[in-house]
Design a protein around this motif. Structure first.
Motif, PDB file in Angstrom:
ATOM      1  N   SER A 108      -1.939   5.171   8.843  1.00 63.84           N
ATOM      2  CA  SER A 108      -1.682   4.838   7.440  1.00 63.84           C
ATOM      3  C   SER A 108      -1.212   6.063   6.670  1.00 63.84           C
ATOM      4  O   SER A 108      -0.213   6.030   5.951  1.00 63.84           O
ATOM      5  N   SER A 109      -1.945   7.159   6.840  1.00 64.30           N
ATOM      6  CA  SER A 109      -1.593   8.388   6.132  1.00 64.30           C
ATOM      7  C   SER A 109      -0.210   8.857   6.507  1.00 64.30           C
ATOM      8  O   SER A 109       0.566   9.304   5.655  1.00 64.30           O
ATOM      9  N   GLY A 110       0.103   8.750   7.795  1.00 64.90           N
ATOM     10  CA  GLY A 110       1.411   9.203   8.263  1.00 64.90           C
ATOM     11  C   GLY A 110       2.524   8.356   7.677  1.00 64.90           C
ATOM     12  O   GLY A 110       3.563   8.879   7.260  1.00 64.90           O
ATOM     13  N   LEU A 111       2.310   7.048   7.628  1.00 64.89           N
ATOM     14  CA  LEU A 111       3.306   6.159   7.016  1.00 64.89           C
ATOM     15  C   LEU A 111       3.544   6.566   5.572  1.00 64.89           C
ATOM     16  O   LEU A 111       4.675   6.588   5.075  1.00 64.89           O
ATOM     17  N   CYS A 112       2.444   6.902   4.901  1.00 62.21           N
ATOM     18  CA  CYS A 112       2.534   7.311   3.497  1.00 62.21           C
ATOM     19  C   CYS A 112       3.314   8.621   3.361  1.00 62.21           C
ATOM     20  O   CYS A 112       4.217   8.730   2.535  1.00 62.21           O
ATOM     21  N   ILE A 113       2.993   9.604   4.210  1.00 59.63           N
ATOM     22  CA  ILE A 113       3.676  10.906   4.117  1.00 59.63           C
ATOM     23  C   ILE A 113       5.179  10.732   4.365  1.00 59.63           C
ATOM     24  O   ILE A 113       6.012  11.179   3.573  1.00 59.63           O
ATOM     25  N   VAL A 114       5.506  10.072   5.470  1.00 61.74           N
ATOM     26  CA  VAL A 114       6.913  10.018   5.879  1.00 61.74           C
ATOM     27  C   VAL A 114       7.729   9.177   4.886  1.00 61.74           C
ATOM     28  O   VAL A 114       8.837   9.552   4.505  1.00 61.74           O
ATOM     29  N   SER A 115       7.130   8.054   4.450  1.00 61.98           N
ATOM     30  CA  SER A 115       7.910   7.223   3.532  1.00 61.98           C
ATOM     31  C   SER A 115       8.056   7.877   2.165  1.00 61.98           C
ATOM     32  O   SER A 115       9.024   7.631   1.453  1.00 61.98           O
ATOM     33  N   SER A 116       7.098   8.741   1.803  1.00 59.21           N
ATOM     34  CA  SER A 116       7.197   9.370   0.481  1.00 59.21           C
ATOM     35  C   SER A 116       8.380  10.326   0.401  1.00 59.21           C
ATOM     36  O   SER A 116       8.855  10.619  -0.700  1.00 59.21           O
ATOM     37  N   ILE A 117       8.848  10.797   1.543  1.00 62.42           N
ATOM     38  CA  ILE A 117      10.021  11.690   1.524  1.00 62.42           C
ATOM     39  C   ILE A 117      11.165  10.971   0.800  1.00 62.42           C
ATOM     40  O   ILE A 117      11.881  11.568   0.005  1.00 62.42           O
ATOM     41  N   GLY A 118      11.264   9.664   1.060  1.00 56.77           N
ATOM     42  CA  GLY A 118      12.322   8.904   0.412  1.00 56.77           C
ATOM     43  C   GLY A 118      11.961   8.457  -0.995  1.00 56.77           C
ATOM     44  O   GLY A 118      12.548   8.909  -1.976  1.00 56.77           O
ATOM     45  N   HIS A 119      10.927   7.634  -1.095  1.00 54.04           N
ATOM     46  CA  HIS A 119      10.749   6.971  -2.396  1.00 54.04           C
ATOM     47  C   HIS A 119      10.002   7.807  -3.419  1.00 54.04           C
ATOM     48  O   HIS A 119       9.956   7.446  -4.586  1.00 54.04           O
ATOM     49  N   LYS A 168       7.729 -11.891   7.343  1.00 57.58           N
ATOM     50  CA  LYS A 168       8.166 -13.222   6.929  1.00 57.58           C
ATOM     51  C   LYS A 168       8.154 -13.356   5.398  1.00 57.58           C
ATOM     52  O   LYS A 168       9.176 -13.663   4.795  1.00 57.58           O
ATOM     53  N   VAL A 169       7.000 -13.104   4.809  1.00 52.87           N
ATOM     54  CA  VAL A 169       6.896 -13.410   3.378  1.00 52.87           C
ATOM     55  C   VAL A 169       7.659 -12.405   2.512  1.00 52.87           C
ATOM     56  O   VAL A 169       8.121 -12.746   1.433  1.00 52.87           O
ATOM     57  N   PHE A 170       7.801 -11.192   2.984  1.00 53.41           N
ATOM     58  CA  PHE A 170       8.559 -10.230   2.183  1.00 53.41           C
ATOM     59  C   PHE A 170       9.984 -10.083   2.707  1.00 53.41           C
ATOM     60  O   PHE A 170      10.661  -9.098   2.452  1.00 53.41           O
ATOM     61  N   LYS A 171      10.400 -11.043   3.468  1.00 53.77           N
ATOM     62  CA  LYS A 171      11.777 -11.157   3.960  1.00 53.77           C
ATOM     63  C   LYS A 171      12.286  -9.855   4.554  1.00 53.77           C
ATOM     64  O   LYS A 171      13.334  -9.330   4.160  1.00 53.77           O
ATOM     65  N   GLY A 172      11.559  -9.337   5.488  1.00 51.55           N
ATOM     66  CA  GLY A 172      12.017  -8.129   6.181  1.00 51.55           C
ATOM     67  C   GLY A 172      12.009  -6.883   5.316  1.00 51.55           C
ATOM     68  O   GLY A 172      12.716  -5.921   5.616  1.00 51.55           O
ATOM     69  N   HIS A 173      11.239  -6.889   4.236  1.00 52.43           N
ATOM     70  CA  HIS A 173      11.070  -5.708   3.376  1.00 52.43           C
ATOM     71  C   HIS A 173      12.404  -5.102   2.962  1.00 52.43           C
ATOM     72  O   HIS A 173      12.620  -3.895   3.067  1.00 52.43           O
ATOM     73  N   ARG A 197       8.585  -1.282   3.843  1.00 51.22           N
ATOM     74  CA  ARG A 197       7.832  -1.667   5.036  1.00 51.22           C
ATOM     75  C   ARG A 197       6.713  -0.656   5.301  1.00 51.22           C
ATOM     76  O   ARG A 197       5.597  -1.031   5.651  1.00 51.22           O
ATOM     77  N   SER A 198       7.030   0.632   5.110  1.00 49.97           N
ATOM     78  CA  SER A 198       6.030   1.673   5.361  1.00 49.97           C
ATOM     79  C   SER A 198       4.833   1.530   4.442  1.00 49.97           C
ATOM     80  O   SER A 198       3.687   1.645   4.870  1.00 49.97           O
ATOM     81  N   VAL A 199       5.113   1.290   3.153  1.00 49.02           N
ATOM     82  CA  VAL A 199       4.002   1.172   2.210  1.00 49.02           C
ATOM     83  C   VAL A 199       3.155  -0.042   2.566  1.00 49.02           C
ATOM     84  O   VAL A 199       1.919   0.015   2.586  1.00 49.02           O
ATOM     85  N   PHE A 215      -4.414   2.681  -5.236  1.00 44.33           N
ATOM     86  CA  PHE A 215      -3.106   3.062  -5.786  1.00 44.33           C
ATOM     87  C   PHE A 215      -1.958   2.560  -4.910  1.00 44.33           C
ATOM     88  O   PHE A 215      -0.885   2.210  -5.402  1.00 44.33           O
ATOM     89  N   MET A 216      -2.202   2.532  -3.601  1.00 47.44           N
ATOM     90  CA  MET A 216      -1.129   2.110  -2.719  1.00 47.44           C
ATOM     91  C   MET A 216      -0.847   0.616  -2.867  1.00 47.44           C
ATOM     92  O   MET A 216       0.308   0.188  -2.815  1.00 47.44           O
ATOM     93  N   THR A 217      -1.915  -0.159  -3.081  1.00 46.95           N
ATOM     94  CA  THR A 217      -1.716  -1.581  -3.308  1.00 46.95           C
ATOM     95  C   THR A 217      -0.902  -1.792  -4.581  1.00 46.95           C
ATOM     96  O   THR A 217       0.038  -2.593  -4.618  1.00 46.95           O
TER      97      THR A 217
END
Lengths: 408, 252
Positions: free
Chosen positions: A87-98, A398-403, A111-113, A164-166
């Motif tokens: 989870s933490s890693g997804l947060c770190i790596v995705s934060s580089i972008g958003h 499915k519900v978020f249509k492929g993020h 998708r990462s979040v 906060f992530m939610t």
């Protein structure tokens, strides 16, 4: 790029909370038979695991888990570490972008979040069944905090992190990117503080030579980032495979960029572990005993095959031959790395406890090296948490249509 | 004027140390050892870290014990015959279940030893001055009693996360199902000391006088006398962890 429309960009955005619920529900109801089948299987596994877990809680963990007085932390804690570090890693790596605005990392953000929320929830589910009195947690964590305890900080900070992530994810869904970015930064700050403390839980145990030391929090952050890259490549690739949708150029470039920093973090980890081992052999007798058990003892297969082979060498080799372009090879690398990392967390945790407390006195009451074997209950809880992640991933796709990422 | 002193100094003869009584020699040595903080083979560091700070007289030193009474236990380890009456007394007094223990006797075995091959080593919670378990507990369910220095449990706050069990270098803790909490030796505080008794159940039950319990800050107590002497070695277990135990080992 071209005048052609970017296929991952959706239009007609949902803008209110109730709309999200409605569209999500409609999406969920419009699934194919295979989708329901897969989700159903995963849900069934979660249900079976939950039965095991509740049963264990009812009978008592002493009778159902493999942990002992001497090795009180077993596969559930290592599983918890595995999930929260992912989870933490997804947060770190995705934060580089958003958060930091690096364009090539933006397509993976949503998708990462989402997966970051999913994996930390899985981690919490696992640790819930490790705590003997989980219901006391909320009361006494609040009423009787111990500021010198890393466990207290970790729990509290991870709580804030999840909250906060939610919110961040909801804001991303609502298309409020500016606010989402603010929360993204908060999540990152709380997250880094939290897994720093998770590392310090071990690094500050001055009675445990194998763990004790200042580098542990740093190791955890590097390790988390490597896990995060693994998860992004694994789940993004799968996400496109299951919908049989063609990946657009922006997403491809994004995964290539993730692959590159993944290779970097793998190198950092290899460097770290190599030196941890070398310095360890120059240390006290207890540490040397633990290292020997890890490298040439009972955990040698885990170490050489799963940690070194699956966790590092094979992914590294596959990444190199993929040239960071061939996504099939990168996906294969992520499968190996996932398995390898699970063993890495397990060995890290258990080897830290295997040396008997009184080994230097030549006591006959305990063997020099203690042993721990996870019970079926513990293993089922881990399998249940993995199944939960798979189920949540499928439903999420499915519900978020492929993020899909919107223009902003 | 100074010439006289100089001549006197030069003419002084070495009297030797033969005439100095042993008592004085010991006192002299102690001053040096107290100053350097090396007392009883370095273990006084374990009693109270302030020792190293000062040139305090021994009386000042006694005052600087962090707890009053500063409960402590000294094992005359060579007297132990492994009769386990201490363990039995502990079980009965503190309702310790059969799957756990608060105190136990370890058997040390060394084939290559020149004298006896086996020796018994009783262990219990060391009630450390720098307890790793207390630092690690998220909810202060385990804490250092401010008055007595006993490491105690507030059972109702225990989450059962078992961090204290992992943190303890002495394996002194176990999870007690009946109490729904981690349990450990509290020097019989709840069962005896708080009710006016002065000695732990294990110390009372020991027929060989292995376990000496008392107030380390009281110069009149036996534990004080056993720790503050040079003739016999006094040691603590695992001093390298820096936990500063209050349980000492010596020989009779």
């Amino acid at each position: 790029m071209s005048e052609k429309k970017n296929p991952v960009v959706t239009e007609g955005e949902v803008t209110t909370f109730s709309q999200i619920w409605l569209t999500s529900l409609l999406e969920f109801l419009s699934g194919t038979r295979t989708f329901y089948f897969l989700v159903g299987i995963a849900a069934l596994v979660v249900l079976i695991a939950a039965m095991f877990a509740v049963n264990a809680m009812y009978i008592g963990y002493r009778h159902t888990y493999g942990v002992t007085r001497e090795i009180p932390w077993g596969i559930l804690i290592s599983g918890y570490i595995f999930f929260v570090l992912t989870s933490s890693g997804l947060c770190i790596v995705s934060s580089i972008g958003h958060v930091f605005g690096v364009k090539s990392f933006m397509p993976i953000a949503k998708r990462s979040v989402y997966l970051s929320v999913v994996t930390i929830v899985a981690g919490f589910m696992v640790i819930f069944f490790d705590l003997e009195n989980p219901f006391r947690l909320l009361i006494w964590n609040t009423l009787s905090p111990n500021p010198t305890s890393n466990i207290w900080w970790m729990g509290t900070l991870y709580g804030a992190y999840l909250f906060f992530m939610t919110l961040e994810f909801l804001l991303l869904l609502l298309g409020r990117h500016r606010y989402a970015r603010v929360f993204g930064l908060l999540v990152l700050i709380f997250g880094i503080a939290a897994y720093g403390n998770l590392g310090a839980v071990f690094g500050m145990l001055y009675g445990r030579e194998f763990w004790y030391g200042p580098y542990m929090p740093i190791y955890f952050i590097a390790s988390a980032a490597a896990s995060g890259c693994t998860a992004i490549i694994f789940f993004t690739y799968l996400g496109y495979k299951i919908t049989a949708e063609k990946m657009d150029r922006a997403m491809e470039l994004s995964l290539q960029a993730v692959g590159k920093i993944w290779a970097l973090f793998l190198t950092v980890l290899m460097f770290f572990i190599t030196w941890k081992i070398i310095t360890g052999f120059a240390g006290g007798e207890g540490k040397v005993l633990a290292l020997k058990e890890w490298l040439i003892g009972k955990y040698a297969l885990n170490f050489w095959l799963f940690e070194v082979g699956f966790g590092f060498l094979i992914p590294f080799f596959l990444l190199l031959i993929s040239g960071f372009k061939n996504l099939n090879q990168m996906f294969a690398a992520s499968v190996f790395a996932f398995i390898g990392f699970f063993f890495m967390r397990f060995d890290f945790l258990v080897v830290g406890q295997v040396v008997s407390h009184y080994f230097e006195f030549k006591v006959t009451d305990f063997p020099v090296i203690l042993s721990y074997n996870p019970s079926i209950y513990e293993i089922m809880i881990i399998i249940g948490a993995v199944a939960f992640c798979i189920m949540a991933f499928l439903v999420g796709e499915k519900v978020f249509k492929g993020h899909k990422t919107e223009i902003h | 004027m100074f010439k006289g002193i100089k001549d006197w100094l030069l003419n002084l003869k070495n009297e030797g140390v033969e005439q100095v009584p042993d008592e004085t020699k010991r006192e002299f040595l102690k001053i040096g050892l107290i100053i350097t903080g090396v007392f009883a083979g370095g273990s006084l560091f374990s009693v109270v870290s302030k020792v190293a700070e000062g040139l305090e007289s021994s009386e000042e030193l006694h005052k600087s014990y962090p707890y009053k009474p500063h409960y402590s236990m000294v094992f005359k380890i060579d007297r132990c015959i492994d009769c386990e009456l201490c363990m039995e007394a502990c079980r009965k007094t503190n309702h310790v279940p059969d799957y756990g223990w608060r105190t136990m006797i370890l058997r040390r075995y060394d084939e290559s030893a020149l004298d006896q091959k086996i020796m018994f080593m009783p262990i219990l919670c060391n009630h450390c001055n720098n307890p790793p378990c207390v630092r690690a507990c998220p909810t202060k369910a385990t804490y250092k009693d401010k008055k007595t220095g006993i490491v105690r449990m507030a059972y109702y706050k225990c989450l059962g996360c078992k961090t204290c069990m992992v943190a303890c270098p002495y394996n002194a803790r176990y999870f007690n199902e009946e109490k729904h909490a981690v349990d450990k030796c509290d020097f019989c505080w709840e069962s005896r000391l708080s009710k006016g008794m002065t000695i732990t159940a294990c110390a009372e039950a020991c027929p060989a006088g292995v376990r000496i319990f008392g107030d380390l800050s009281d110069p009149g107590s036996e534990v004080y006398k056993l720790v503050h002497q040079l003739a016999k070695p006094v040691w603590v277990l695992k001093p390298e962890t820096g936990a500063k135990p209050n349980v000492f080992y010596t020989i009779s």
